[in-house]
Design an enzyme around this catalytic site. Structure first.
Site, PDB file in Angstrom:
ATOM      1  N   GLU A  99       0.872  -1.172   0.000  1.00 28.60           N
ATOM      2  CA  GLU A  99       0.000   0.000   0.000  1.00 28.60           C
ATOM      3  C   GLU A  99       0.911   1.226   0.000  1.00 28.60           C
ATOM      4  OE1 GLU A  99      -3.448   2.053   2.733  1.00 28.60           O
ATOM      5  OE2 GLU A  99      -2.689   0.102   3.340  1.00 28.60           O
ATOM      6  N   ARG A 108       4.955 -12.650  10.058  1.00 31.46           N
ATOM      7  CA  ARG A 108       5.643 -11.381   9.804  1.00 31.46           C
ATOM      8  C   ARG A 108       7.042 -11.431  10.364  1.00 31.46           C
ATOM      9  NH1 ARG A 108       1.648  -7.461   8.907  1.00 31.46           N
ATOM     10  NH2 ARG A 108       3.007  -5.662   9.010  1.00 31.46           N
ATOM     11  N   LYS A 151       4.229   0.731   9.383  1.00 35.74           N
ATOM     12  CA  LYS A 151       4.321   2.021   8.687  1.00 35.74           C
ATOM     13  C   LYS A 151       3.650   3.123   9.506  1.00 35.74           C
ATOM     14  CE  LYS A 151       3.127   0.179   4.748  1.00 35.74           C
ATOM     15  NZ  LYS A 151       2.440   0.082   3.472  1.00 35.74           N
TER      16      LYS A 151
HETATM   17  P1  ATP Z   1       2.639  -2.139   7.912  1.00 37.24           P
HETATM   18  O1  ATP Z   1       1.843  -2.627   9.069  1.00 37.24           O
HETATM   19  O2  ATP Z   1       4.084  -2.045   8.166  1.00 37.24           O
HETATM   20  O3  ATP Z   1       2.061  -0.909   7.288  1.00 37.24           O
HETATM   21  P2  ATP Z   1       1.321  -3.561   5.901  1.00 37.24           P
HETATM   22  O4  ATP Z   1       1.081  -5.012   5.898  1.00 37.24           O
HETATM   23  O5  ATP Z   1       0.171  -2.688   6.164  1.00 37.24           O
HETATM   24  O6  ATP Z   1       2.527  -3.294   6.857  1.00 37.24           O
HETATM   25  P3  ATP Z   1       1.538  -3.369   3.100  1.00 37.24           P
HETATM   26  O7  ATP Z   1       2.050  -2.275   2.266  1.00 37.24           O
HETATM   27  O8  ATP Z   1       0.095  -3.665   3.065  1.00 37.24           O
HETATM   28  O9  ATP Z   1       1.983  -3.058   4.573  1.00 37.24           O
HETATM   29  O10 ATP Z   1       2.391  -4.677   2.860  1.00 37.24           O
HETATM   30  C1  ATP Z   1       2.731  -5.214   1.612  1.00 37.24           C
HETATM   31  C2  ATP Z   1       3.065  -6.666   1.793  1.00 37.24           C
HETATM   32  O11 ATP Z   1       4.156  -6.804   2.687  1.00 37.24           O
HETATM   33  C3  ATP Z   1       1.898  -7.429   2.377  1.00 37.24           C
HETATM   34  O12 ATP Z   1       1.749  -8.626   1.658  1.00 37.24           O
HETATM   35  C4  ATP Z   1       2.325  -7.691   3.791  1.00 37.24           C
HETATM   36  O13 ATP Z   1       1.784  -8.893   4.251  1.00 37.24           O
HETATM   37  C5  ATP Z   1       3.840  -7.730   3.694  1.00 37.24           C
HETATM   38  N1  ATP Z   1       4.450  -7.326   4.962  1.00 37.24           N
HETATM   39  C6  ATP Z   1       4.258  -6.173   5.635  1.00 37.24           C
HETATM   40  N2  ATP Z   1       4.949  -6.178   6.791  1.00 37.24           N
HETATM   41  C7  ATP Z   1       5.609  -7.351   6.848  1.00 37.24           C
HETATM   42  C8  ATP Z   1       6.499  -7.952   7.798  1.00 37.24           C
HETATM   43  N3  ATP Z   1       6.841  -7.332   8.928  1.00 37.24           N
HETATM   44  N4  ATP Z   1       6.984  -9.180   7.524  1.00 37.24           N
HETATM   45  C9  ATP Z   1       6.641  -9.809   6.383  1.00 37.24           C
HETATM   46  N5  ATP Z   1       5.816  -9.306   5.451  1.00 37.24           N
HETATM   47  C10 ATP Z   1       5.293  -8.085   5.674  1.00 37.24           C
HETATM   48 MG    MG Z   2      -1.521  -2.607   5.047  1.00 37.55          MG
END
Ligand code: ATP
Ligand code: MG
Length: 565
Positions: free
Chosen positions: A35, A261, A271
């Site tokens: 995102e 994760r 984020k």
């Molecule tokens: P954050 O909580 O840091 O904003 P998010 O999951 O909302 O993370 P996205 O941009 O939606 O961020 O993530 C893109 C991809 O990266 C998704 O498939 C998510 O599952 C993966 N991802 C995000 N954080 C992690 C992590 N700490 N370890 C492994 N994969 C991750």
């Molecule tokens: Mg997200």
């Protein structure tokens, strides 16, 4: 990618292998779906490596897809930054760059299809009412009065939602699934909401935006994704993921597989929290070298190879875990040890005057660039009567085991001569200002002609030719391994006040000032350093410490066992 180290196997590769073997799939297609509401962090690197490596190993493809359904929070800056980070890590999406917003028309048609089949309805209840009607894990939900609206009315209202007739929050489109499902995600989840907002890709064309689960599953289906790899918090969403695909005429049937994760000690990863640190100016921006963002790690000097090595070591499982920072740092050391040329630098200088060295003379000495790779050659470094050494390499009253410089003792200057300390001079406050030594002229290169043993070797820089530099030393951003362990206490209070030390007037061997930004070196006996991407110039050299030579934290960590979550 030309990786010298073998990739670890994992349960996802096993599933993919089985699907290829059984003929379920002929070609593997994965995707990385960020995102664009912030910069990528090392947690994302796990997902990037997993998705791209799995596809590449099987000769398949991996798409980069921006999950851009939240117009208010998303920015062009983040889109460009994410692309740059993925490319920097070493991966290529080729022609497969997509945005969920590419599919808004098709997603709208899928929603209409659901309405036509009596599987979605327009809701009048407020967000608050929807929440109360939803029930809890222990109480069933209550059906909305709008649930049995006629198909015609639903189609009409949905069309008018799209046309922008209603204000934000006046209606939503909901899936008609099961208000008594034990899985709350299945209790008539919202599929579309009204947002009068400007979208970075579609401008003001839309006033309704699809929700995550609907968008994600159907975007996967549209792109023909075979394995949709996501983190464990989406496990409970899988029934909804499948429901969306099963209830419209989806062009393919992707399979969602969850993994845990990546969490790292002494930092935060989400984020939302990183945005907070940046906005509150607790750090100097998204690329602050103390942050676990990929731009931060890059600016600090980590190489893409060391990050991939780290991710490979962490592995892929369904177990929740928090990884020690030392695993990341050791991966960096391992790569940098092989790749970086050695140089001499003094961070906390004290002057040494070699009394028996001729005034006004200087000479060039041979210094090898890498002790394990003689083929990488050597360089000439200047030497003369006055040199800088590290303040910590001298002790006035030294214990027996101190093999560095102290009155009457002899030490080796790396690549140069054996010197013996004769005398020290102090200022009025008793602080040592100069150390006087004599050198053994016959020991040029560092060996005594009579074979006498000199145990200690210290580094130095010629005072006359030294280049002045600013050096930044980084430490853990937080004082505690689990900054979020106690949610009542804001994580801001747990920041490490000593996470950044700026040292000015460091002395470098000449030539280092000419290195391009982002050049990495081992400063002998001190650690691995990288010329700053943005601030380093030949006039004002700036080096960031990537990691010290050894892990000074593992001892501390062993002494004070960290509380596991
Ligand atoms: P954050 O909580 O840091 O904003 P998010 O999951 O909302 O993370 P996205 O941009 O939606 O961020 O993530 C893109 C991809 O990266 C998704 O498939 C998510 O599952 C993966 N991802 C995000 N954080 C992690 C992590 N700490 N370890 C492994 N994969 C991750
Ligand atoms: Mg997200």
């Amino acid at each position: 990618m030309n990786e010298t180290r073998p990739k670890q196997s994992n349960f996802i590769r096993d599933i993919v292998d089985a699907d290829l073997e059984s003929g379920k799939h002929l070609n593997i297609i994965t995707r990385f779906p960020p995102e664009p509401n912030g910069y990528l962090h090392i947690g994302h690197a796990k997902s990037i490596c997993l998705n791209f490596d799995t596809a590449e190993e099987k000769g398949g493809e991996c798409h980069l897809r921006f999950d851009d359904t939240n117009p208010e929070k998303e920015e062009e800056e983040f889109i460009e930054a994410i692309k740059a980070d993925v490319a920097w890590l070493g991966y290529s999406w080729g022609e497969h760059l997509y945005h969920a917003s590419n599919y808004f028309d098709q997603l709208y048609q899928f929603a209409v299809e659901l309405i036509q089949n009596g599987k979605a309805y327009v809701e009048d209840l407020t967000a608050e009412e929807i929440r109360t009607y939803r029930g809890t894990l222990t109480t069933p939900g209550k059906e909305s009065p709008c649930r049995d609206r006629s198909i015609e009315d639903n189609l009409d209202l949905f069309e008018r939602m799209r046309a922008g007739e209603f204000g934000n929050g006046e209606h939503v489109l909901r899936a008609r699934i099961d208000m008594s499902s034990p899985n709350l995600n299945m209790r008539d989840p919202v599929l579309y909401r009204i947002r009068h907002a400007n979208h970075p890709m579609t401008g003001d064309r839309w006033s309704i935006y699809p929700m995550y689960d609907f968008t994600h599953s159907l975007s996967d289906a549209i792109e023909g994704i075979t394995h949709s790899l996501c983190t464990l918090e989406f496990e409970d969403h899988r029934p909804l993921y499948d429901w969306c695909i099963e209830n419209v005429s989806a062009p393919s049937r992707p399979r969602q597989i969850e993994f845990s994760r990546l969490n790292l000690e002494y930092t935060v990863m989400s984020k939302r929290l990183l945005t907070q640190l940046v906005d509150q100016q607790q750090v100097e921006g998204w690329d602050d070298p103390r942050l676990p963002t990929l731009v931060g790690l890059r600016r600090r000097g980590f190489t893409p190879e060391s990050i991939r090595l780290f991710i490979n070591r962490v592995g892929v499982t369904k177990k929740d875990h928090t990884i020690q920072m030392s695993l990341l740092e050791n991966s960096a050391r391992e790569v940098l040890d092989q790749t970086t040329p050695r140089r001499l630098a003094v961070l906390d200088p004290i002057k040494v005057i070699i009394d028996n060295y001729p005034d006004g003379q200087s000479e060039l000495l041979d210094a090898i660039n890498h002790p394990n790779f003689p083929e990488r050659g050597s360089r000439k470094i200047p030497f003369s009567k006055e040199i800088w050494i590290e303040r910590a390499d001298f002790m006035e009253e030294a214990p027996k085991k101190f093999f560095r410089l102290s009155p009457g003792r002899e030490v080796r200057l790396r690549f140069a001569y054996l010197i013996t300390c004769k005398e020290i001079t102090k200022d009025s406050e008793g602080k040592i200002v100069t150390i006087h030594c004599d050198h053994d002229p016959a020991s040029r290169g560092g060996n005594a002609p009579d074979g006498r043993k000199v145990k200690g070797t210290i580094h130095w820089v010629c005072a006359q030719h030294a280049v002045e530099a600013t050096v930044r030393l980084y430490d853990r951003l937080f004082q505690v391994a689990h900054p979020l362990a106690d949610p009542a206490e804001g994580f801001g209070q747990r920041l490490n006040p000593d996470s950044l030390k700026i040292i000015r007037n460091c002395k470098l061997e000449p030539g280092l000032e000419e290195s391009a930004p982002e050049s990495r070196f081992q400063f002998e006996r001190l650690g691995y350093f990288c010329s700053d991407r943005h601030d380093h110039t030949p006039e004002h050299p700036v080096f960031n410490r990537i990691v010290p030579l050894r892990d000074s934290w593992s001892k501390i960590e062993k002494a004070t066992p960290v509380k596991k979550k």
